[in-house]
Design a protein around this motif. Structure first.
Motif, PDB file in Angstrom:
ATOM      1  N   ARG A 171       0.227   0.072   3.335  1.00  0.00           N
ATOM      2  CA  ARG A 171       0.751  -0.508   2.097  1.00  0.00           C
ATOM      3  C   ARG A 171      -0.326  -1.358   1.413  1.00  0.00           C
ATOM      4  O   ARG A 171      -0.161  -2.568   1.221  1.00  0.00           O
ATOM      5  CB  ARG A 171       1.995  -1.351   2.374  1.00  0.00           C
ATOM      6  N   VAL A 211       5.259   4.452  -3.813  1.00  0.00           N
ATOM      7  CA  VAL A 211       4.714   3.521  -2.828  1.00  0.00           C
ATOM      8  C   VAL A 211       3.984   2.376  -3.520  1.00  0.00           C
ATOM      9  O   VAL A 211       4.102   1.213  -3.120  1.00  0.00           O
ATOM     10  CB  VAL A 211       3.784   4.245  -1.832  1.00  0.00           C
ATOM     11  N   ALA A 248       5.181  -1.679  -3.229  1.00  0.00           N
ATOM     12  CA  ALA A 248       4.273  -2.712  -2.727  1.00  0.00           C
ATOM     13  C   ALA A 248       3.646  -3.531  -3.845  1.00  0.00           C
ATOM     14  O   ALA A 248       2.819  -4.399  -3.568  1.00  0.00           O
ATOM     15  CB  ALA A 248       3.178  -2.062  -1.886  1.00  0.00           C
TER      16      ALA A 248
END
Length: 248
Positions: free
Chosen positions: A163, A191, A195
């Motif tokens: 991450r 993603v 994050a």
């Protein structure tokens, strides 16, 4: 908040005949947390060099690179390696997977340097990321048993497994069919959003580039913003394509 900033960055190399080849010329670029930037350009335009400088794998010939306000040029190698390992995820065009190691081992590798829970759960987290890129049935397969598209997805899973705050993708859909490429770009977007990471995509595919919020073109070592409608009409390969209806 500015995550990474380039100021007046140049890069040149000396050729065997002692002449100088200028690759990047006076690049200024700021990328914030949660930003999504695409950079298009012809082959050999310096896109990968720029990506390596953004990720602090390479140093500029002149100018400065800073990460969260700290000058990368003033950091020792060990500190720079730690900063890069914790914060930057690379999706390389050549994959750079470890031969003889399973897909699971390749993806879990960045977590081998983590501590605490991240270290002890690394195989589970790696398996979950491989599942997200559609490779849950290939956990034990080494790169030499995978197709080019499957290797690309393993490389993407490896880049995302920690991450990172900054995701740098060099032609992330180059080895994929249109449907899989679209799914992979959606995964990268998702993603990064989860994050609040910055995503920088370097590509020659204008349709991939169009997914970003800010668009740039690198030509003759000069980086300049490009409008979305212009990006569709005048692609990085110089091919004229009409903008889709409704795009302005």
């Amino acid at each position: 908040m500015t995550l990474v900033a380039l100021e007046a960055v140049t890069k040149h190399v000396t050729l065997p005949d002692d002449s100088r080849l200028d690759i990047l010329r006076g690049i200024d670029l700021e990328i914030g947390a949660g930003d999504h930037v695409s950079i298009v350009g012809r082959s050999g335009s310096g896109k990968s060099t720029l990506l390596n400088i953004l990720g602090m794998l390479d140093s500029p010939s002149s100018g400065s690179v800073s990460f969260r306000g700290a000058a990368a040029g003033r950091m020792g190698q060990a500190r720079l390696d730690r900063l890069r390992g914790r914060n930057v995820g690379f999706v390389f065009q050549q994959f750079n997977l470890l031969a003889g190691r399973s897909a699971l081992e390749n993806v879990a590798m960045p977590l081998s340097y983590a501590s605490g829970r991240a270290f002890w759960t690394r195989k589970r987290v790696a398996a979950e990321m491989l599942d997200r890129v559609g490779l849950s049935h290939r956990l034990e397969s080494p790169p030499e048993q995978l197709s080019g598209g499957e290797q690309q997805r393993v490389a993407i899973a490896r880049a995302l497994v920690r991450r990172p705050a900054l995701i740098l993708a060099d032609e992330p859909t180059g080895a994929l069919d249109v449907e899989t490429g679209g799914a992979v770009m959606t995964l990268l977007d998702d993603v990064a959003a989860e994050a609040e990471a910055a995503l920088v995509t370097i590509t020659h595919d204008v349709h991939v580039a169009a997914r970003a919020r800010r668009h740039y073109r690198l030509e003759a070592g000069v980086l300049a913003p490009v409008e979305l409608d212009l990006a569709f009409r005048e692609t990085a390969l110089g091919v004229v394509a009409e903008a889709p209806a409704g795009v302005s």
